[in-house]
Motif scaffolding. Sequence first.
Motif, PDB file in Angstrom:
ATOM      1  N   VAL A 185     -20.879 -23.545 -40.136  1.00 33.94           N
ATOM      2  CA  VAL A 185     -22.120 -23.903 -39.533  1.00 33.94           C
ATOM      3  C   VAL A 185     -21.501 -24.439 -37.857  1.00 33.94           C
ATOM      4  O   VAL A 185     -20.912 -25.072 -37.659  1.00 33.94           O
ATOM      5  N   VAL A 186     -22.636 -23.876 -37.033  1.00 31.32           N
ATOM      6  CA  VAL A 186     -22.575 -24.511 -35.533  1.00 31.32           C
ATOM      7  C   VAL A 186     -23.725 -25.212 -35.483  1.00 31.32           C
ATOM      8  O   VAL A 186     -24.844 -25.082 -35.745  1.00 31.32           O
ATOM      9  N   THR A 223     -21.065 -33.413 -32.499  1.00 39.18           N
ATOM     10  CA  THR A 223     -19.786 -33.433 -32.729  1.00 39.18           C
ATOM     11  C   THR A 223     -19.500 -34.050 -33.995  1.00 39.18           C
ATOM     12  O   THR A 223     -18.691 -33.752 -34.730  1.00 39.18           O
ATOM     13  N   ALA A 224     -20.244 -35.158 -34.375  1.00 39.88           N
ATOM     14  CA  ALA A 224     -19.892 -36.041 -35.491  1.00 39.88           C
ATOM     15  C   ALA A 224     -20.389 -35.204 -36.777  1.00 39.88           C
ATOM     16  O   ALA A 224     -19.529 -35.397 -37.727  1.00 39.88           O
ATOM     17  N   ALA A 225     -21.661 -34.573 -36.782  1.00 36.95           N
ATOM     18  CA  ALA A 225     -21.936 -33.736 -37.610  1.00 36.95           C
ATOM     19  C   ALA A 225     -21.032 -32.421 -38.117  1.00 36.95           C
ATOM     20  O   ALA A 225     -20.529 -32.390 -39.293  1.00 36.95           O
ATOM     21  N   ALA A 226     -20.597 -31.932 -37.154  1.00 39.51           N
ATOM     22  CA  ALA A 226     -19.807 -30.700 -37.028  1.00 39.51           C
ATOM     23  C   ALA A 226     -18.340 -31.374 -37.561  1.00 39.51           C
ATOM     24  O   ALA A 226     -17.982 -30.336 -38.537  1.00 39.51           O
ATOM     25  N   GLY A 257     -17.230 -27.750 -38.978  1.00 38.75           N
ATOM     26  CA  GLY A 257     -18.074 -27.034 -38.099  1.00 38.75           C
ATOM     27  C   GLY A 257     -17.563 -27.172 -36.824  1.00 38.75           C
ATOM     28  O   GLY A 257     -16.641 -27.629 -36.335  1.00 38.75           O
ATOM     29  N   THR A 258     -18.713 -26.442 -35.831  1.00 39.14           N
ATOM     30  CA  THR A 258     -18.543 -26.508 -34.632  1.00 39.14           C
ATOM     31  C   THR A 258     -19.946 -26.926 -33.811  1.00 39.14           C
ATOM     32  O   THR A 258     -20.854 -26.749 -34.321  1.00 39.14           O
ATOM     33  N   ALA A 281     -21.598 -19.298 -28.654  1.00 37.18           N
ATOM     34  CA  ALA A 281     -20.310 -20.221 -29.562  1.00 37.18           C
ATOM     35  C   ALA A 281     -20.166 -19.842 -31.148  1.00 37.18           C
ATOM     36  O   ALA A 281     -19.308 -19.896 -31.492  1.00 37.18           O
ATOM     37  N   ALA A 282     -21.242 -19.450 -31.641  1.00 35.51           N
ATOM     38  CA  ALA A 282     -21.087 -18.968 -33.107  1.00 35.51           C
ATOM     39  C   ALA A 282     -20.380 -17.933 -32.978  1.00 35.51           C
ATOM     40  O   ALA A 282     -19.392 -17.760 -33.970  1.00 35.51           O
ATOM     41  N   VAL A 283     -20.814 -16.777 -32.357  1.00 35.14           N
ATOM     42  CA  VAL A 283     -20.093 -15.489 -32.322  1.00 35.14           C
ATOM     43  C   VAL A 283     -18.599 -15.421 -31.877  1.00 35.14           C
ATOM     44  O   VAL A 283     -17.735 -15.068 -32.715  1.00 35.14           O
TER      45      VAL A 283
END
Length: 257
Positions: free
Chosen positions: A42-43, A53-56, A61-62, A80-82
């Motif tokens: 997940v991004v 950032t906290a969630a990632a 994730g990112t 960013a995902a790719v």
Amino acid sequence: MSASSAPVALPGLDGKVALVTGGASGIGLATVRLLAASGAKVVVADLDEAAATAAADEVGGTAVRADVTSADDCAAAVAAAVDTYGHLDVVACNAGLTTYPTPAVEITEGDFDATFAVNVKGAWLTARAAVGALKDAGGGAIVVTGSVMGERTRPGFAAYAPSKAAANHLARSLAVEHAGDGIRVNAVAPVATDTAMLEKFLGTEDPAAARQRFESSIPLGRLATPEDVASAICFLASDSASFLTGVVLPVDGGRSI
């Protein structure tokens, strides 16, 4: 499912790469958690970079800071995902904005424009940025967070309700255009949901009484939770919904019946 409960994994998401806008709180955060629990990478894109950032970090994730009203930010979130995971399979266009209930003639031009900029333009810019990456991956799924108020309005929401009607219909339009690309596009249409935005929806000096009145109008007798909506988003994004496109799915406990 309560916010403290561990998400129950859904089938058809394992190994997918997903981008969630507005992913640091509310429905977005619940979606991030459920996607990760279901095996997706997940991004988390959000205007609040620290919260993203906290969630990632929580789900491995990112994070990316993204203002969905900016075409450059939306493109950067997709990149960013790719760049991080090699491809993109799922996009949840979830970032949203509302105002306190206000008569139509009293809504400021700035509030009206901002509501449409986030709820409609933001979803369109995110989807537009993602289509190329989804095509490169051989297809994928986009899910737009609309609202039951996009189908059935009430007084005081002459900016929010039309913006969500447009968001609901954007999903249908994209579904028609991109079916041939293997990209399914659907929307969820939640009733009032128990998030930090709820205060604005209730818009009263007695929120407990307003909440009780609103709950009494819902056949199942309660508001939606972020997890209720996240489950619908993740289902529509999953392979379990492989023949669903152009759907606007009410997540409303029966209120729109």
